[in-house]
Every structure is written in structure tokens, then in C-alpha cells.
Scaffold this motif. Structure first.
Motif, PDB file in Angstrom:
ATOM      1  N   HIS A   1      -6.234  15.796  -4.484  1.00 32.69           N
ATOM      2  CA  HIS A   1      -5.885  14.410  -4.808  1.00 32.69           C
ATOM      3  C   HIS A   1      -4.609  14.369  -5.632  1.00 32.69           C
ATOM      4  CE1 HIS A   1      -7.262  10.240  -4.789  1.00 32.69           C
ATOM      5  NE2 HIS A   1      -6.819  10.138  -6.046  1.00 32.69           N
TER       6      HIS A   1
ATOM      7  N   THR B   1     -10.677   7.926   1.274  1.00 37.26           N
ATOM      8  CA  THR B   1      -9.954   7.943  -0.001  1.00 37.26           C
ATOM      9  C   THR B   1      -8.475   7.671   0.220  1.00 37.26           C
ATOM     10  OG1 THR B   1     -11.538   9.525  -0.925  1.00 37.26           O
ATOM     11  CG2 THR B   1      -9.428   9.311  -2.058  1.00 37.26           C
TER      12      THR B   1
ATOM     13  N   TYR C   1      -0.607  12.817  -0.824  1.00 40.75           N
ATOM     14  CA  TYR C   1      -0.581  11.436  -0.338  1.00 40.75           C
ATOM     15  C   TYR C   1       0.727  11.147   0.390  1.00 40.75           C
ATOM     16  CZ  TYR C   1      -0.348   6.354  -0.286  1.00 40.75           C
ATOM     17  OH  TYR C   1      -0.216   5.050   0.127  1.00 40.75           O
TER      18      TYR C   1
ATOM     19  N   GLU D   1      -6.360   4.054  -0.737  1.00 38.39           N
ATOM     20  CA  GLU D   1      -5.128   4.061  -1.537  1.00 38.39           C
ATOM     21  C   GLU D   1      -3.964   3.496  -0.732  1.00 38.39           C
ATOM     22  OE1 GLU D   1      -2.490   4.582  -4.683  1.00 38.39           O
ATOM     23  OE2 GLU D   1      -4.682   4.500  -4.605  1.00 38.39           O
TER      24      GLU D   1
ATOM     25  N   ARG E   1      -4.200  -0.166  -0.721  1.00 41.82           N
ATOM     26  CA  ARG E   1      -3.839  -0.686  -2.044  1.00 41.82           C
ATOM     27  C   ARG E   1      -2.327  -0.740  -2.199  1.00 41.82           C
ATOM     28  NH1 ARG E   1      -2.313   0.577  -7.008  1.00 41.82           N
ATOM     29  NH2 ARG E   1      -1.976   2.778  -6.490  1.00 41.82           N
ATOM     30  N   GLN E   2      -1.638   0.280  -1.696  1.00 43.62           N
ATOM     31  CA  GLN E   2      -0.179   0.321  -1.791  1.00 43.62           C
ATOM     32  C   GLN E   2       0.501  -0.394  -0.622  1.00 43.62           C
ATOM     33  OE1 GLN E   2       1.705   4.044  -2.750  1.00 43.62           O
ATOM     34  NE2 GLN E   2      -0.062   4.820  -3.885  1.00 43.62           N
TER      35      GLN E   2
END
Length: 273
Positions: A147, A176, A152, A180, A183-184
Motif C-alpha cells: 500500500h 482497495t 498506486y 482510492e 476518491r481521487q
């Protein structure tokens, strides 16, 4: 989700179907058959969205699948781990990050590695040239296990590269990472949909059996998929060895939400029934 498994496991899962009344429901809307050999797969007919591992298929095979009335052919492409049964495995062992639990023939890889990114670019181009209609990308879960911002961004870079082939992308798992990315707002217009395995069912790897997902885990995935739907992603689910009762629940859930599902009798994803 892999194509190479043992004959023994096949026998065990077939016995479960017979003894425990596991459903082997097959729909014509969606089938994930990445473990089915090309000689068998080219006989498939009338499936709207069919997922195969097109690395092992010729351009002529893909054309035959389309001729058979299979509308959209998506190819499996593993973007997050290296597999021993791929021809170029040895060339990429230096990108490995660690052991892949329950799948001894795989290792997680550093998706930010330039050599790995060039590999995926070349793979996507070759698959595209065979006449596939879209990509089914696996193992974005590397971001769950490692992570970091580097991993990413490595995944985002891979998506941008694959997107240049101008074909729809379905991401298998990777909740996961997808959470994210939503969200971005990093995947809008680039990712068509998500496929989530084992929302209602689960695999017991220690004794090679299927079961029902715990209420807590199921609730997590139901909320996650609702979020994906709100974001505008198409949602597919893939279940293993669902009982007749669970099959009814899966079907009703997908009909209510406009989702598409496949229920496989085989962990190897090599059988229609």
C-alpha cells in the motif's frame, strides 16, 4: 484467479456439486472461462460477454468466437503478479515483491517497474491485435498488499497505457485500489467496470471447499459495489459453487441493481456447468 490448477481439485469440486447441491447455473449474459482450453472455448456460442485468456488463442480463434455469436470477447491480463506458466516468467522474477497466498505459481510484482510496464504495454498490444473487444485486468490487489503511492501510481500508469488500445477495461477485484481511484477521480472514462469475486460465496483453500460469505464481509462488498455503481462503473460479480438458495439471492440482487453475474462450478474457471 488462475488457469493452472490440479486435476485433483477438479474432482473435489465436481463432488461438491453432486453431493451438496451446488448450483452450476449458466447464463448467456456473462461467462468467465479463463481456464477453458482454446479447442473447447471456440465451440462456445451466444454469450454476450465472454472472458478468456486470449494469450493462448490465435487471431483465428477470436474470429471464430465472434462468428459463433459471442458478442464481446474480453481477454484476461494479469497486471499485478507474474505467473510461472507464462513464457516470460524468468525474465521478470527480479520485479517480484513477495509470495502470493494460496497461489504458489504466482508472485506479486512491482507494477511501477518500467520493465514491467513495457511488458504490459506489449501484451495489451498483442492481445488487441488478435481482435479482442476488451481487457479483464487482474491483481490490482497488489495495492492492498503493498500500500504505497508508488504502487498506486504504477497501476494508474498501466491503466493509461492499456486505455490507449481504445477498448473497455474491466478490473477484477482490486477494491482497495478502485476505492482510492474513485476518491481521487483517477479512472473516470478509463475503466468501464469492475468484476468482484466471491461477494456471496467464499473459497476455503485449506480444505478445498466452497461456502457462504460471512454477513460482515458480504456487507462490505455490497457497499463497495454500490459505491462503484454511483461512480458510474458497470458491475459484474463472479461466484463459486453457490448453493441453489444462494443462487436465488445472487440473481435477485443483480436484477435489482442492474448488475451482471456468473456462477462458476469450478475454481479453475474451465467449465460452463
Amino acid at each position: 484467479m488462475r488457469t493452472v490448477k490440479t486435476f485433483c481439485m477438479s474432482l473435489i469440486f465436481f463432488a461438491l456439486i453432486v453431493i451438496n447441491g451446488i448450483s452450476a447455473e449458466s447464463t448467456k449474459d456473462y461467462k468467465v472461462l479463463i481456464g477453458m482450453s482454446p479447442d473447447k472455448a471456440v465451440q462456445l456460442k451466444g454469450i454476450k460477454t465472454l472472458v478468456i485468456d486470449a494469450e493462448f488463442f490465435s487471431q483465428e480463434d477470436i474470429a471464430q468466437l465472434h462468428k459463433n455469436g459471442n458478442t464481446y470477447i474480453f481477454s484476461y491480463l494479469n497486471i499485478g503478479s507474474i505467473e510461472t506458466f507464462r513464457d516470460d516468467y524468468a525474465a521478470f522474477t527480479d520485479t517480484a515483491l513477495g509470495h502470493y497466498e494460496n497461489w504458489d505459481e504466482e508472485k506479486w510484482v512491482n507494477v511501477a517497474d518500467k520493465k514491467w510496464q513495457n511488458r504490459i504495454k506489449n501484451k495489451a498490444q498483442l492481445l488487441s491485435q488478435k481482435g479482442i473487444d476488451g481487457f479483464f485486468l487482474d491483481n490490482a490487489d497488489v495495492y492492498y498488499h503493498y500500500h504505497t503511492p508508488e504502487i498506486y501510481q504504477g497501476l494508474i500508469a498501466l491503466l493509461h497505457t492499456i486505455h490507449t488500445e481504445h477498448k473497455p477495461i474491466i478490473i477484477n477485484g482490486g477494491d482497495t485500489f478502485i476505492t482510492e481511484a474513485m476518491r481521487q477521480d483517477s479512472i473516470k472514462g478509463m475503466v468501464h467496470g469492475v468484476n468482484q469475486e466471491s461477494v456471496f460465496t467464499e473459497i476455503h483453500f485449506k480444505n478445498n471447499t466452497f461456502g457462504a460469505k460471512s454477513a460482515e464481509d458480504r456487507e462490505y462488498f455490497l457497499e463497495y459495489l454500490a459505491q462503484c455503481k454511483r461512480y458510474g462503473l458497470a458491475v459484474y460479480i463472479l461466484e463459486y459453487g453457490a448453493t441453489k438458495q444462494l443462487t436465488k439471492e445472487i440473481k435477485a440482487y443483480c436484477e435489482r441493481n442492474g448488475f451482471t453475474y456468473d456462477i462458476s462450478p469450478s475454481l479453475q474457471l474451465d467449465k460452463l456447468f
